[in-house]
Design a protein around this motif. Structure first.
Motif, PDB file in Angstrom:
ATOM      1  N   MET A   1       0.823  -1.192   0.000  1.00 29.80           N
ATOM      2  CA  MET A   1       0.000   0.000   0.000  1.00 29.80           C
ATOM      3  C   MET A   1       0.870   1.260   0.000  1.00 29.80           C
ATOM      4  SD  MET A   1      -3.088  -0.886  -0.367  1.00 29.80           S
ATOM      5  CE  MET A   1      -3.856   0.676  -0.143  1.00 29.80           C
ATOM      6  N   ARG A   2       2.006   1.176   0.660  1.00 29.79           N
ATOM      7  CA  ARG A   2       2.894   2.346   0.683  1.00 29.79           C
ATOM      8  C   ARG A   2       3.360   2.689  -0.727  1.00 29.79           C
ATOM      9  NH1 ARG A   2       6.794   0.808   4.367  1.00 29.79           N
ATOM     10  NH2 ARG A   2       5.362   1.484   5.987  1.00 29.79           N
ATOM     11  N   ASP A   3       3.717   1.665  -1.523  1.00 32.34           N
ATOM     12  CA  ASP A   3       4.144   1.896  -2.906  1.00 32.34           C
ATOM     13  C   ASP A   3       3.020   2.514  -3.732  1.00 32.34           C
ATOM     14  OD1 ASP A   3       6.681   0.903  -2.409  1.00 32.34           O
ATOM     15  OD2 ASP A   3       6.223  -1.102  -3.180  1.00 32.34           O
ATOM     16  N   PHE A   4       1.800   2.035  -3.511  1.00 32.76           N
ATOM     17  CA  PHE A   4       0.657   2.580  -4.244  1.00 32.76           C
ATOM     18  C   PHE A   4       0.448   4.047  -3.869  1.00 32.76           C
ATOM     19  CE2 PHE A   4      -4.030   3.214  -4.599  1.00 32.76           C
ATOM     20  CZ  PHE A   4      -4.091   3.167  -5.981  1.00 32.76           C
ATOM     21  N   ARG A   5       0.486   4.359  -2.579  1.00 32.58           N
ATOM     22  CA  ARG A   5       0.320   5.744  -2.125  1.00 32.58           C
ATOM     23  C   ARG A   5       1.419   6.634  -2.705  1.00 32.58           C
ATOM     24  NH1 ARG A   5       1.105   5.472   3.370  1.00 32.58           N
ATOM     25  NH2 ARG A   5       3.225   6.134   2.999  1.00 32.58           N
ATOM     26  N   ASP A   6       2.648   6.136  -2.716  1.00 31.89           N
ATOM     27  CA  ASP A   6       3.764   6.905  -3.282  1.00 31.89           C
ATOM     28  C   ASP A   6       3.553   7.149  -4.772  1.00 31.89           C
ATOM     29  OD1 ASP A   6       4.940   6.928  -0.783  1.00 31.89           O
ATOM     30  OD2 ASP A   6       6.402   5.348  -1.264  1.00 31.89           O
ATOM     31  N   CYS A   7       3.035   6.141  -5.474  1.00 32.36           N
ATOM     32  CA  CYS A   7       2.756   6.289  -6.907  1.00 32.36           C
ATOM     33  C   CYS A   7       1.699   7.378  -7.137  1.00 32.36           C
ATOM     34  CB  CYS A   7       2.294   4.960  -7.486  1.00 32.36           C
ATOM     35  SG  CYS A   7       1.878   5.024  -9.232  1.00 32.36           S
ATOM     36  N   LEU A   8       0.642   7.365  -6.327  1.00 36.88           N
ATOM     37  CA  LEU A   8      -0.396   8.399  -6.448  1.00 36.88           C
ATOM     38  C   LEU A   8       0.192   9.784  -6.238  1.00 36.88           C
ATOM     39  CD1 LEU A   8      -3.437   6.822  -4.543  1.00 36.88           C
ATOM     40  CD2 LEU A   8      -3.017   6.903  -7.005  1.00 36.88           C
ATOM     41  N   GLU A   9       1.039   9.918  -5.236  1.00 43.45           N
ATOM     42  CA  GLU A   9       1.668  11.211  -4.969  1.00 43.45           C
ATOM     43  C   GLU A   9       2.607  11.615  -6.098  1.00 43.45           C
ATOM     44  OE1 GLU A   9       3.503  11.453  -1.129  1.00 43.45           O
ATOM     45  OE2 GLU A   9       1.670  10.789  -0.109  1.00 43.45           O
ATOM     46  N   ASP A  10       3.418  10.677  -6.597  1.00 36.87           N
ATOM     47  CA  ASP A  10       4.362  10.973  -7.681  1.00 36.87           C
ATOM     48  C   ASP A  10       3.647  11.417  -8.950  1.00 36.87           C
ATOM     49  OD1 ASP A  10       6.440  10.304  -5.986  1.00 36.87           O
ATOM     50  OD2 ASP A  10       6.787   8.324  -6.890  1.00 36.87           O
ATOM     51  N   CYS A  11       2.484  10.842  -9.204  1.00 38.08           N
ATOM     52  CA  CYS A  11       1.716  11.158 -10.412  1.00 38.08           C
ATOM     53  C   CYS A  11       0.677  12.253 -10.168  1.00 38.08           C
ATOM     54  CB  CYS A  11       1.021   9.907 -10.928  1.00 38.08           C
ATOM     55  SG  CYS A  11       2.161   8.626 -11.463  1.00 38.08           S
ATOM     56  N   SER A  12       0.623  12.771  -8.951  1.00 40.18           N
ATOM     57  CA  SER A  12      -0.334  13.819  -8.562  1.00 40.18           C
ATOM     58  C   SER A  12      -1.772  13.405  -8.849  1.00 40.18           C
ATOM     59  CB  SER A  12      -0.011  15.133  -9.274  1.00 40.18           C
ATOM     60  OG  SER A  12       1.274  15.576  -8.944  1.00 40.18           O
ATOM     61  N   LEU A  13      -2.117  12.176  -8.472  1.00 44.23           N
ATOM     62  CA  LEU A  13      -3.461  11.660  -8.685  1.00 44.23           C
ATOM     63  C   LEU A  13      -4.279  11.740  -7.402  1.00 44.23           C
ATOM     64  CD1 LEU A  13      -2.607   8.495 -10.799  1.00 44.23           C
ATOM     65  CD2 LEU A  13      -3.642  10.623 -11.617  1.00 44.23           C
ATOM     66  N   THR A  14      -5.544  12.129  -7.552  1.00 46.39           N
ATOM     67  CA  THR A  14      -6.469  12.166  -6.424  1.00 46.39           C
ATOM     68  C   THR A  14      -7.795  11.564  -6.864  1.00 46.39           C
ATOM     69  OG1 THR A  14      -7.211  14.396  -6.966  1.00 46.39           O
ATOM     70  CG2 THR A  14      -5.434  14.212  -5.365  1.00 46.39           C
ATOM     71  N   ASP A  15      -8.620  11.220  -5.892  1.00 44.75           N
ATOM     72  CA  ASP A  15      -9.931  10.640  -6.186  1.00 44.75           C
ATOM     73  C   ASP A  15     -10.875  11.677  -6.773  1.00 44.75           C
ATOM     74  OD1 ASP A  15     -10.013   7.824  -5.201  1.00 44.75           O
ATOM     75  OD2 ASP A  15      -9.356   8.787  -3.351  1.00 44.75           O
ATOM     76  N   LEU A  16     -11.606  11.264  -7.783  1.00 43.13           N
ATOM     77  CA  LEU A  16     -12.683  12.085  -8.327  1.00 43.13           C
ATOM     78  C   LEU A  16     -13.867  11.986  -7.375  1.00 43.13           C
ATOM     79  CD1 LEU A  16     -13.795  13.744 -10.749  1.00 43.13           C
ATOM     80  CD2 LEU A  16     -14.547  11.562 -11.737  1.00 43.13           C
ATOM     81  N   GLN A  17     -14.518  13.110  -7.129  1.00 45.05           N
ATOM     82  CA  GLN A  17     -15.727  13.096  -6.299  1.00 45.05           C
ATOM     83  C   GLN A  17     -16.706  12.097  -6.915  1.00 45.05           C
ATOM     84  OE1 GLN A  17     -17.617  16.928  -6.024  1.00 45.05           O
ATOM     85  NE2 GLN A  17     -19.490  16.059  -5.211  1.00 45.05           N
ATOM     86  N   PHE A  18     -17.415  11.338  -6.074  1.00 39.67           N
ATOM     87  CA  PHE A  18     -18.310  10.329  -6.616  1.00 39.67           C
ATOM     88  C   PHE A  18     -19.617  10.285  -5.852  1.00 39.67           C
ATOM     89  CE2 PHE A  18     -16.277   8.033  -3.199  1.00 39.67           C
ATOM     90  CZ  PHE A  18     -17.270   7.193  -2.709  1.00 39.67           C
ATOM     91  N   SER A  19     -20.598   9.639  -6.477  1.00 39.76           N
ATOM     92  CA  SER A  19     -21.874   9.346  -5.827  1.00 39.76           C
ATOM     93  C   SER A  19     -22.215   7.895  -6.145  1.00 39.76           C
ATOM     94  CB  SER A  19     -22.970  10.294  -6.321  1.00 39.76           C
ATOM     95  OG  SER A  19     -23.248  10.058  -7.683  1.00 39.76           O
ATOM     96  N   GLY A  20     -23.267   7.423  -5.537  1.00 41.57           N
ATOM     97  CA  GLY A  20     -23.662   6.036  -5.754  1.00 41.57           C
ATOM     98  C   GLY A  20     -23.126   5.148  -4.653  1.00 41.57           C
ATOM     99  N   HIS A  21     -22.867   3.917  -5.001  1.00 47.11           N
ATOM    100  CA  HIS A  21     -22.426   2.936  -4.016  1.00 47.11           C
ATOM    101  C   HIS A  21     -21.015   3.264  -3.524  1.00 47.11           C
ATOM    102  CE1 HIS A  21     -25.701  -0.071  -4.320  1.00 47.11           C
ATOM    103  NE2 HIS A  21     -25.903   0.600  -5.433  1.00 47.11           N
TER     104      HIS A  21
END
Length: 80
Positions: A1-21
């Motif tokens: 999970m740490r590698d995944f979090r680091d990848c998100l930070e390196d690529c400047s990715l964040t969650d899109l606001q969502f609705s539904g389930h």
């Protein structure tokens, strides 16, 4: 999970606001939020009103998802 979090930070990715389930995966007895729609700053600049929608699970153990480019999503059918 740490590698995944680091990848998100390196690529400047964040969650899109969502609705539904909010729980997007289930094995019948356990449900979790596993699926995400990830976007970068360029996406948010281009589509500032975009939103993700997670639907009801069907034949898969994951919920289907769709990204709408603005808040004008099609109306969802409701059962009686």
């Amino acid at each position: 999970m740490r590698d995944f979090r680091d990848c998100l930070e390196d690529c400047s990715l964040t969650d899109l606001q969502f609705s539904g389930h909010s729980l997007t995966w289930s094995n019948g007895s356990i449900s979790k939020k596993l699926d995400r729609i990830l976007c970068n700053e360029k996406w948010f600049e281009q589509f500032p009103n975009s939103i993700g929608v997670f639907g009801k699970p069907g034949i898969s153990d994951h919920s289907p998802c769709c990204a709408f480019l603005d808040h004008h999503m099609p109306a969802q059918k409701r059962s009686f």
